[in-house]
Design an enzyme around this catalytic site. Structure first.
Site, mmCIF file in Angstrom:
data_model
loop_
_atom_site.group_PDB
_atom_site.id
_atom_site.type_symbol
_atom_site.label_atom_id
_atom_site.label_comp_id
_atom_site.label_asym_id
_atom_site.label_seq_id
_atom_site.Cartn_x
_atom_site.Cartn_y
_atom_site.Cartn_z
ATOM 1 C CG LEU A 283 49.625 -2.392 27.566
ATOM 2 C CD1 LEU A 283 48.622 -3.109 28.466
ATOM 3 C CD2 LEU A 283 50.115 -1.101 28.213
ATOM 4 C CG ASP A 284 46.397 -2.488 24.959
ATOM 5 O OD1 ASP A 284 45.620 -3.326 25.455
ATOM 6 O OD2 ASP A 284 46.495 -1.328 25.384
ATOM 7 N N GLY A 285 49.160 -5.881 22.659
ATOM 8 C CA GLY A 285 49.909 -6.304 21.489
ATOM 9 C C GLY A 285 49.578 -7.704 21.010
#
Length: 304
Positions: A283-285
């Site tokens: 996630l959001d990485g």
């Protein structure tokens, strides 16, 4: 700030400017071209000959002689290199990985488009490359994209109007949303006027509608999440198999997930911003494409 950040990311993706590594994407500057039009499709050189612009993207295991061979290939057809960006990712699992982006001007009579493809494949064979791609804006078909959005319109509307004005030379195939928009809303009227379908696919905890989304976007070259507030599953990412660009209203890698501004406010940060990045299973990485920031002063007031 979020919509402008998104547009910067889409511009670079359309032009094959990305040099993507495991953690970041390097971008040449300046960002905006003359007259805010990205592509310089045709020009005339000093001798009065027609000149087209092309972009070659290359990725392979790092070794000696790569730059020299690429330059030799381009020059052998009478083409002139205008700009080259190089990057070596030393964090690659199989050793250092070489990335390059070469922009060049060429005479199509001396270097036909079919011959370009053969030369790109030959370079890939010589260096066992994972990617060797040439795009010629104005000659090659525009890339096909779909936009996914939720309730907020600002990123979506900004992209639609820039597409209408010719600043985003793509084929906008559809807009998909998990929120209904009425027939008389600006977004729906705009899409109807241009013959672009709007797909309303409401989601729930038990049905994320990914099967329907995959069917709709199967022919696209990449996706843009314009404030699409749903998490795409690893299964979706694997089956789609192409790039997806997301805009996160926070400065990654800090404050991931929901409500990043609230997280930042509680931490007392002095900078806020937005991040455009590739979507990954984390996630959001995913690799960061672009970031924009604004300072926060003691006297600043925000409605959270």
């Amino acid at each position: 700030m979020q919509s402008r950040n998104m547009l910067r990311a889409v511009y670079w993706h359309m032009s094959s400017f990305f040099q993507r590594s495991s953690s970041c994407v390097t971008l040449p500057e300046p960002f905006f071209p003359k007259n805010h039009r990205f592509y310089c499709e045709k020009a005339v050189d000093r001798d009065g000959k027609l000149s087209l612009h092309g972009v070659h993207i290359f990725q392979c295991p790092d070794r000696l002689g790569i730059v020299a061979k690429i330059a030799e290939c381009i020059a052998s057809h009478g083409a002139n290199i205008l700009n080259t960006d190089l990057f070596i990712d030393f964090d690659g699992q199989i050793g250092p990985v070489f990335h390059s982006r070469s922009e060049f001007a060429f005479d199509p009579l001396q270097w036909p488009r079919a011959a370009m493809e053969e030369d790109a494949l030959n370079l890939a064979h010589i260096f066992n490359a994972q990617k060797s791609v040439i795009r010629v804006p104005g000659i090659d078909p525009n890339l096909k994209i779909a936009i996914l959005a939720s309730a907020q319109d600002h990123c979506l509307v900004d992209m639609m109007h820039r597409w209408q004005g010719g600043e985003l030379p793509v084929q906008l195939t559809s807009v998909i949303s998990n929120h209904q928009r009425g027939a008389n809303t600006h977004v729906v009227r705009f899409l109807e006027r241009h013959g672009i379908p709007y797909h309303y696919l409401p989601t729930s905890k038990t049905n994320n509608r990914e099967e329907e989304i995959l069917q709709i976007v199967s022919s696209t070259d990449f996706l843009v999440l314009a404030r699409y507030m749903q998490i795409l599953t690893p299964n979706f990412l694997e089956r789609y198999g192409k790039d997806i660009i997301n805009i996160h209203h926070g400065l990654l890698p800090s404050f991931r997930g929901a409500n990043p501004y609230k997280q930042a406010f509680k931490s007392g940060v002095k900078l806020i911003g937005a991040t455009s990045h590739f979507v990954s299973e984390e996630l959001d990485g995913g690799p960061i494409i672009e970031q924009m920031v604004r300072f926060v002063w003691i006297s600043s007031e925000f409605q959270l």
